[in-house]
Design an enzyme around this catalytic site. Structure first.
Site, PDB file in Angstrom:
ATOM      1  N   ASP A  14       0.942  -1.316  -0.033  1.00 53.47           N
ATOM      2  CA  ASP A  14      -0.323   0.121  -0.064  1.00 53.47           C
ATOM      3  C   ASP A  14       0.652   1.720  -0.312  1.00 53.47           C
ATOM      4  O   ASP A  14       0.461   2.186   0.275  1.00 53.47           O
ATOM      5  CB  ASP A  14      -1.019  -0.080   1.080  1.00 53.47           C
ATOM      6  CG  ASP A  14      -1.933  -1.320   1.765  1.00 53.47           C
ATOM      7  OD1 ASP A  14      -2.180  -1.663   0.373  1.00 53.47           O
ATOM      8  OD2 ASP A  14      -1.689  -1.758   2.339  1.00 53.47           O
ATOM      9  N   LYS A  17       2.102   2.629  -5.095  1.00 49.41           N
ATOM     10  CA  LYS A  17       2.977   2.155  -6.616  1.00 49.41           C
ATOM     11  C   LYS A  17       2.180   2.129  -8.017  1.00 49.41           C
ATOM     12  O   LYS A  17       1.934   2.668  -8.837  1.00 49.41           O
ATOM     13  CB  LYS A  17       2.819   0.676  -6.559  1.00 49.41           C
ATOM     14  CG  LYS A  17       4.112   0.209  -5.287  1.00 49.41           C
ATOM     15  CD  LYS A  17       4.538  -1.293  -4.839  1.00 49.41           C
ATOM     16  CE  LYS A  17       3.443  -1.846  -4.699  1.00 49.41           C
ATOM     17  NZ  LYS A  17       3.002  -1.879  -2.889  1.00 49.41           N
ATOM     18  N   GLY A  18       0.254   1.966  -7.612  1.00 47.47           N
ATOM     19  CA  GLY A  18      -0.297   1.590  -8.384  1.00 47.47           C
ATOM     20  C   GLY A  18      -0.518   3.393  -9.519  1.00 47.47           C
ATOM     21  O   GLY A  18      -0.231   3.237 -10.388  1.00 47.47           O
ATOM     22  N   GLY A  41      -4.491  -4.094  -4.378  1.00 49.60           N
ATOM     23  CA  GLY A  41      -5.864  -3.070  -5.557  1.00 49.60           C
ATOM     24  C   GLY A  41      -5.670  -1.913  -5.254  1.00 49.60           C
ATOM     25  O   GLY A  41      -4.722  -1.908  -4.714  1.00 49.60           O
ATOM     26  N   HIS A  42      -6.033  -1.689  -6.291  1.00 48.00           N
ATOM     27  CA  HIS A  42      -5.706  -0.293  -6.884  1.00 48.00           C
ATOM     28  C   HIS A  42      -6.777   0.405  -7.421  1.00 48.00           C
ATOM     29  O   HIS A  42      -6.812  -0.234  -7.397  1.00 48.00           O
ATOM     30  CB  HIS A  42      -3.963   0.049  -6.701  1.00 48.00           C
ATOM     31  CG  HIS A  42      -4.020  -0.225  -8.102  1.00 48.00           C
ATOM     32  ND1 HIS A  42      -3.194  -1.682  -7.854  1.00 48.00           N
ATOM     33  CD2 HIS A  42      -4.463  -0.093  -9.183  1.00 48.00           C
ATOM     34  CE1 HIS A  42      -2.820  -1.829  -9.399  1.00 48.00           C
ATOM     35  NE2 HIS A  42      -3.454  -0.314 -10.166  1.00 48.00           N
ATOM     36  N   THR A 126      -6.030 -11.564   3.351  1.00 49.82           N
ATOM     37  CA  THR A 126      -6.913 -11.218   3.122  1.00 49.82           C
ATOM     38  C   THR A 126      -8.176 -11.795   2.736  1.00 49.82           C
ATOM     39  O   THR A 126      -9.175 -11.539   2.030  1.00 49.82           O
ATOM     40  CB  THR A 126      -6.311 -10.217   1.489  1.00 49.82           C
ATOM     41  OG1 THR A 126      -6.020 -11.407   0.707  1.00 49.82           O
ATOM     42  CG2 THR A 126      -5.204  -9.689   1.187  1.00 49.82           C
ATOM     43  N   ARG A 140       3.021 -29.656  -5.109  1.00 47.76           N
ATOM     44  CA  ARG A 140       3.569 -30.021  -7.023  1.00 47.76           C
ATOM     45  C   ARG A 140       1.432 -30.198  -7.014  1.00 47.76           C
ATOM     46  O   ARG A 140       1.480 -31.361  -7.616  1.00 47.76           O
ATOM     47  CB  ARG A 140       4.341 -30.851  -7.595  1.00 47.76           C
ATOM     48  CG  ARG A 140       5.400 -29.878  -7.040  1.00 47.76           C
ATOM     49  CD  ARG A 140       5.986 -31.086  -6.502  1.00 47.76           C
ATOM     50  NE  ARG A 140       6.397 -31.882  -5.280  1.00 47.76           N
ATOM     51  CZ  ARG A 140       7.657 -32.510  -4.828  1.00 47.76           C
ATOM     52  NH1 ARG A 140       8.698 -32.660  -5.456  1.00 47.76           N
ATOM     53  NH2 ARG A 140       7.420 -32.380  -3.546  1.00 47.76           N
ATOM     54  N   GLN A 186       1.986  -5.630  -2.809  1.00 48.85           N
ATOM     55  CA  GLN A 186       2.598  -6.323  -1.674  1.00 48.85           C
ATOM     56  C   GLN A 186       3.196  -5.704  -1.908  1.00 48.85           C
ATOM     57  O   GLN A 186       4.010  -4.576  -2.231  1.00 48.85           O
ATOM     58  CB  GLN A 186       2.406  -7.805  -1.303  1.00 48.85           C
ATOM     59  CG  GLN A 186       1.517  -7.761  -1.160  1.00 48.85           C
ATOM     60  CD  GLN A 186       1.082  -8.767  -2.078  1.00 48.85           C
ATOM     61  OE1 GLN A 186       1.399  -9.894  -3.175  1.00 48.85           O
ATOM     62  NE2 GLN A 186      -0.712  -8.854  -2.510  1.00 48.85           N
ATOM     63  N   LYS A 320       2.177  10.034  -0.643  1.00 48.34           N
ATOM     64  CA  LYS A 320       1.513  10.719   0.194  1.00 48.34           C
ATOM     65  C   LYS A 320       2.424  11.785   1.824  1.00 48.34           C
ATOM     66  O   LYS A 320       1.656  11.277   2.478  1.00 48.34           O
ATOM     67  CB  LYS A 320       1.300   9.379   0.628  1.00 48.34           C
ATOM     68  CG  LYS A 320       0.133   8.757  -0.031  1.00 48.34           C
ATOM     69  CD  LYS A 320      -0.242   7.341   0.510  1.00 48.34           C
ATOM     70  CE  LYS A 320      -2.088   8.203   0.645  1.00 48.34           C
ATOM     71  NZ  LYS A 320      -2.098   7.218   1.394  1.00 48.34           N
TER      72      LYS A 320
HETATM   73  P1  IMP Z   1      -2.574 -12.832   1.944  1.00 48.52           P
HETATM   74  O1  IMP Z   1      -1.501 -12.422   1.081  1.00 48.52           O
HETATM   75  O2  IMP Z   1      -4.655 -12.667   1.059  1.00 48.52           O
HETATM   76  O3  IMP Z   1      -2.401 -14.074   2.051  1.00 48.52           O
HETATM   77  O4  IMP Z   1      -2.043 -11.808   3.432  1.00 48.52           O
HETATM   78  C1  IMP Z   1      -1.133 -12.384   4.314  1.00 48.52           C
HETATM   79  C2  IMP Z   1      -0.865 -10.834   4.180  1.00 48.52           C
HETATM   80  O5  IMP Z   1      -0.821  -9.795   3.635  1.00 48.52           O
HETATM   81  C3  IMP Z   1      -1.603  -9.425   5.813  1.00 48.52           C
HETATM   82  O6  IMP Z   1      -1.199  -9.275   6.657  1.00 48.52           O
HETATM   83  C4  IMP Z   1      -2.346  -9.261   4.573  1.00 48.52           C
HETATM   84  O7  IMP Z   1      -3.133  -7.665   5.372  1.00 48.52           O
HETATM   85  C5  IMP Z   1      -1.403  -8.673   3.896  1.00 48.52           C
HETATM   86  N1  IMP Z   1      -0.972  -8.370   2.484  1.00 48.52           N
HETATM   87  C6  IMP Z   1      -2.072  -8.823   1.472  1.00 48.52           C
HETATM   88  N2  IMP Z   1      -1.829  -8.232   0.292  1.00 48.52           N
HETATM   89  C7  IMP Z   1      -2.125  -6.832   0.925  1.00 48.52           C
HETATM   90  C8  IMP Z   1      -1.420  -5.520   0.116  1.00 48.52           C
HETATM   91  O8  IMP Z   1      -1.673  -5.122  -0.719  1.00 48.52           O
HETATM   92  N3  IMP Z   1      -1.538  -4.786   0.817  1.00 48.52           N
HETATM   93  C9  IMP Z   1      -0.923  -4.809   2.194  1.00 48.52           C
HETATM   94  N4  IMP Z   1      -0.699  -5.655   2.888  1.00 48.52           N
HETATM   95  C10 IMP Z   1      -1.308  -6.682   2.133  1.00 48.52           C
END
Ligand code: IMP
Length: 419
Positions: A14, A17-18, A41-42, A126, A140, A186, A320
């Site tokens: 977050d 980057k988007g 997501g962005h 998430t 595998r 991420q 920001k």
């Molecule tokens: P997962 O990627 O859904 O397995 O989540 C694992 C961890 O990564 C959790 O703490 C999520 O909140 C965090 N996370 C996953 N994707 C994002 C993202 O795009 N931004 C910020 N945190 C993320």
């Protein structure tokens, strides 16, 4: 002469980057995602249209740009098709001419989502099935797009034309000296190998992940742009040394708080939690994918230096900065106190990191809004000294500074480090 640049998050995701990817894509012929799935997501706003992306690179909004989802990505077919449909209904035509998917990318199935919603709570995933899908990949027993599209479902039929040997497409573009942007989802501290394990995602967001996640050689990469917010945020659980307030208090906050007027006075005299709340409010720090309030804290030089080292960053991008306007004091963490000893390197032992207390250097804030700033020289002197300190500590030149959500609120400072 084309360039291949990686763009990587330097914190816990977050970082904004988007917007930067969207900006750099103007000069890129290809944008590739190499890790993660629809946990990212962005939102991109163009005119009166708002586009929300979880999987497709925002390069899709630029005519003539090829978008690639590499083998390192995990794909939920339904989510991908919804994104394709959303774009098509907004007049953006999608075909294999502007979107290709690696057949080696693994497919998220309903069973992965079910398992993630049950087991993922402990670390705050998430819930999109990301971890369980990568588990099957490593053991595998996963299903790859190559095989998925041989099926007879409507989703399989619709996705089939997009499935290609993407490594050929990416390496061809590199041989033709095109500008290629490799986009990591991420951030560094969520990396499965190099992040704050086990509070991490299940892929490799770091720059090295671009090679394995796309099938491109390390020597093909010309630069790594590290994106950092001017403060820190984290979604989900896990250690966060500069956190303001506690995770439990933050999670109780309702999104409506965003609409209330900011009480700057509480930031000056109030608790750490109220300072953190100001960053959350001013920065609209609620997750794009899950809507959860993000934990907030001051900029952390210790973890940023770590991110610089393991990614080999060649250019710094700070986003920001405007969020910090009007704060009387701004802090930067310059070291950790661990059981009475000062440490300046990022500890990877979670037990140690949990006990690290930040040592801060304090900076004076600035009163003026940065909304209309058009050049670095126009920045308040306090903002300049804050940025200079970070730049000097990290030893990376500041290439881009973002002072607001609009494309126009971006200062390009070192064009030679970009395309
Ligand atoms: P997962 O990627 O859904 O397995 O989540 C694992 C961890 O990564 C959790 O703490 C999520 O909140 C965090 N996370 C996953 N994707 C994002 C993202 O795009 N931004 C910020 N945190 C993320």
């Amino acid at each position: 002469m084309g360039k291949t640049l990686v763009i990587v998050g330097g914190q816990w995701g977050d970082e904004g980057k988007g917007k930067i990817v969207d900006l750099l894509t103007e000069n890129a012929q290809m944008v590739c995602r190499y890790n993660g799935g629809n946990n990212a997501g962005h939102t991109v706003v163009i005119g009166s249209s708002m586009f929300k992306f979880h999987l497709i690179p925002s390069g899709i909004l630029h005519k003539g740009t090829m978008n690639v989802l590499g083998n390192g990505v995990v794909i939920d077919p339904q989510v991908l098709l919804q994104e394709i449909d959303q774009l098509s209904s907004n007049g953006i035509s999608i075909s294999e001419k502007n979107l290709v998917l690696s057949g080696s990318a693994h497919v998220i199935q309903q069973s992965h989502i079910d398992e993630d919603t049950k087991k993922g709570k402990a670390i705050g995933t998430t819930g999109r099935g990301i971890g369980p899908c990568y588990e099957d990949k490593i053991s595998r027993s996963g299903i790859r797009l190559h095989d998925f599209v041989k099926g007879s479902s409507l989703e399989a039929k619709r996705l089939k034309p997009f499935v290609k040997e993407t490594y050929i497409i990416v390496n061809d573009a590199h041989s033709k000296k095109q500008n290629i942007l490799l986009e990591g989802a991420q951030g560094t501290l969520l990396d499965i190998d190099h992040g704050t394990y086990p509070y991490v995602t299940s892929s490799n967001p770091i720059a090295g992940g671009a090679c394995t996640g796309l099938g491109i050689a390390p020597q093909s990469i010309d630069g790594v742009l590290g994106v950092f917010k001017a403060y820190c945020t984290r979604v989900g659980s896990g250690p966060f040394p500069t956190e303001l307030g506690t995770e439990a208090d933050t999670m109780k906050e309702k999104k409506e708080t965003l609409l209330q007027k900011t009480d700057f006075k509480s930031a000056e005299d109030g608790s750490e939690y109220s300072q953190g709340m100001i960053l959350r409010k001013q920065g609209a720090e609620y997750g794009t994918t899950t809507g959860r309030p993000r934990r907030t804290g001051w900029f952390d030089i210790v973890s940023a230096r770590y991110a610089f080292v393991i990614n080999g960053m060649t250019g710094l991008i700070i986003t920001k900065l405007d969020v910090l306007s009007k704060l009387k004091k701004i802090k930067v963490c310059i070291g950790y106190d661990y059981e009475g000893k000062t440490i300046s390197t990022f500890p990877l032992d979670g037990e140690v990191l949990k006990k690290c207390r930040p040592i801060y250097k304090e900076f004076a804030g600035w009163k003026d809004s940065l909304e209309t700033i058009k050049s670095y020289d126009d920045l308040p002197k306090e903002a300049k000294s804050y940025l200079l300190f970070i730049e000097k500590e990290l030893k990376i030149p500041l290439a881009i500074l973002s002072v607001g959500p609009e494309r126009t609120q971006t200062l390009i400072l070192k064009k030679n480090l970009l395309f």
